[in-house]
Design an enzyme around this catalytic site. Sequence first.
Site, PDB file in Angstrom:
ATOM      1  N   TYR A  31       0.829  -1.206   0.000  1.00 40.34           N
ATOM      2  CA  TYR A  31       0.000   0.000   0.000  1.00 40.34           C
ATOM      3  C   TYR A  31       0.864   1.256   0.000  1.00 40.34           C
ATOM      4  CZ  TYR A  31       0.611   1.132   5.013  1.00 40.34           C
ATOM      5  OH  TYR A  31       1.114   1.515   6.231  1.00 40.34           O
ATOM      6  N   LYS A 148       6.453  -1.690   1.548  1.00 37.16           N
ATOM      7  CA  LYS A 148       5.372  -1.122   2.361  1.00 37.16           C
ATOM      8  C   LYS A 148       4.212  -2.097   2.250  1.00 37.16           C
ATOM      9  CE  LYS A 148       3.386   3.412   3.319  1.00 37.16           C
ATOM     10  NZ  LYS A 148       3.377   3.163   4.753  1.00 37.16           N
TER      11      LYS A 148
HETATM   12  N1  PDD Z   1       3.563   5.312   6.840  1.00 35.22           N
HETATM   13  N2  PDD Z   1       8.332   4.114   8.025  1.00 35.22           N
HETATM   14  C1  PDD Z   1       7.225   3.367   8.062  1.00 35.22           C
HETATM   15  C2  PDD Z   1       7.294   2.006   8.665  1.00 35.22           C
HETATM   16  C3  PDD Z   1       6.026   3.865   7.526  1.00 35.22           C
HETATM   17  O1  PDD Z   1       4.930   3.107   7.540  1.00 35.22           O
HETATM   18  C4  PDD Z   1       6.000   5.179   6.981  1.00 35.22           C
HETATM   19  C5  PDD Z   1       4.776   5.768   6.377  1.00 35.22           C
HETATM   20  C6  PDD Z   1       7.194   5.920   6.979  1.00 35.22           C
HETATM   21  C7  PDD Z   1       7.254   7.313   6.398  1.00 35.22           C
HETATM   22  O2  PDD Z   1       7.068   7.307   5.002  1.00 35.22           O
HETATM   23  P1  PDD Z   1       6.478   8.565   4.225  1.00 35.22           P
HETATM   24  O3  PDD Z   1       7.273   9.729   4.629  1.00 35.22           O
HETATM   25  O4  PDD Z   1       6.680   8.209   2.791  1.00 35.22           O
HETATM   26  O5  PDD Z   1       5.033   8.724   4.621  1.00 35.22           O
HETATM   27  C8  PDD Z   1       8.342   5.347   7.499  1.00 35.22           C
HETATM   28  C9  PDD Z   1       2.325   5.833   6.304  1.00 35.22           C
HETATM   29  C10 PDD Z   1       2.070   7.250   6.677  1.00 35.22           C
HETATM   30  C11 PDD Z   1       1.203   4.901   6.679  1.00 35.22           C
HETATM   31  O6  PDD Z   1       1.482   3.801   7.114  1.00 35.22           O
HETATM   32  O7  PDD Z   1       0.050   5.251   6.463  1.00 35.22           O
END
Ligand code: PDD
Length: 287
Positions: A31, A148
């Site tokens: 996702y 992710k």
């Molecule tokens: N999560 N590390 C993890 C484990 C994350 O799930 C996320 C983002 C990030 C930061 O990534 P970014 O800057 O691209 O949002 C780092 C999103 C916000 C979520 O799980 O909805």
Amino acid sequence: MYIFLNDKIVPESEGVVSVYDHGFLYGDGVYETMRAYEGVVFKFERHLERLARSAALISLALPDLQFIANAVTSTLAANNLADAYIRITVSRGKGPVGLDPQLCKAPTFVVIAEKFKHYPETLYSEGAKLIIADTRRNFSGALNPKVKSLNFLNNILAKIEAKDKDAFEAVMLNHEGFIAEGTVSNIFFVRHGTLCTPSADVGILDGITRETVISLALKNGVPVEEGKYYPAELFEASEVFFTNTTAEVMPVSRINDVEYRIGKITKFLHKLYREEVSGDGKVKAAE
Ligand code: PDD
């Protein structure tokens, strides 16, 4: 609310997937979370690239990226949204029980877009409380944090620890005891005027907010160092903040028993990030 499900927009009541979906049965899928500011998705292309990388790392065939981009645009339009939270989810799809991905004939593709719910302003003015979790971040050789994925139990266990201690976010260490990342965020701290953040090889999701903040810092004269750090280094920092797409740059007031002031580098980067999202960093969803 309208949802984009597989090939079309449907009312939320019809936005349902099978109990045989391997995303539900096994957490088999990927996702992305994105933000739209004034109808424009921030760093849209980077999120699509990362979605493609996640899918490739689990051998999942994605719909065409232009199709995905159009689906996001249509979902925003159907819900008449300008300032939005957007989530793209792609699972392995429906298939009989069993781990073999080939049991699933087609991926399930979903776009959710909702009006963005802002975090309480006090989190920015006073800072958030964090803990160092006992739960270690997935070892890259087991499940690479670069994916992710829908399999979020590792992070959920750390989040439970945070909630039990009345903290907003948990800092996860990697299997060697180095600071990795938050449950849904990347960690930054300031040491002698240098902005420090765990390097990608510690085993983290290389956040898009993280890369934006690093480049804003470098462009504006703040030295940046990516490395391997132990919690003791974090405890000695003069400023700490974390980043992600929804929280942007959120200051930290406390980790375990250590307190921090919201420092000038945090405030500066927060301001620069806010300017970036309301300016040139945006790419039109339809492009
Ligand atoms: N999560 N590390 C993890 C484990 C994350 O799930 C996320 C983002 C990030 C930061 O990534 P970014 O800057 O691209 O949002 C780092 C999103 C916000 C979520 O799980 O909805």
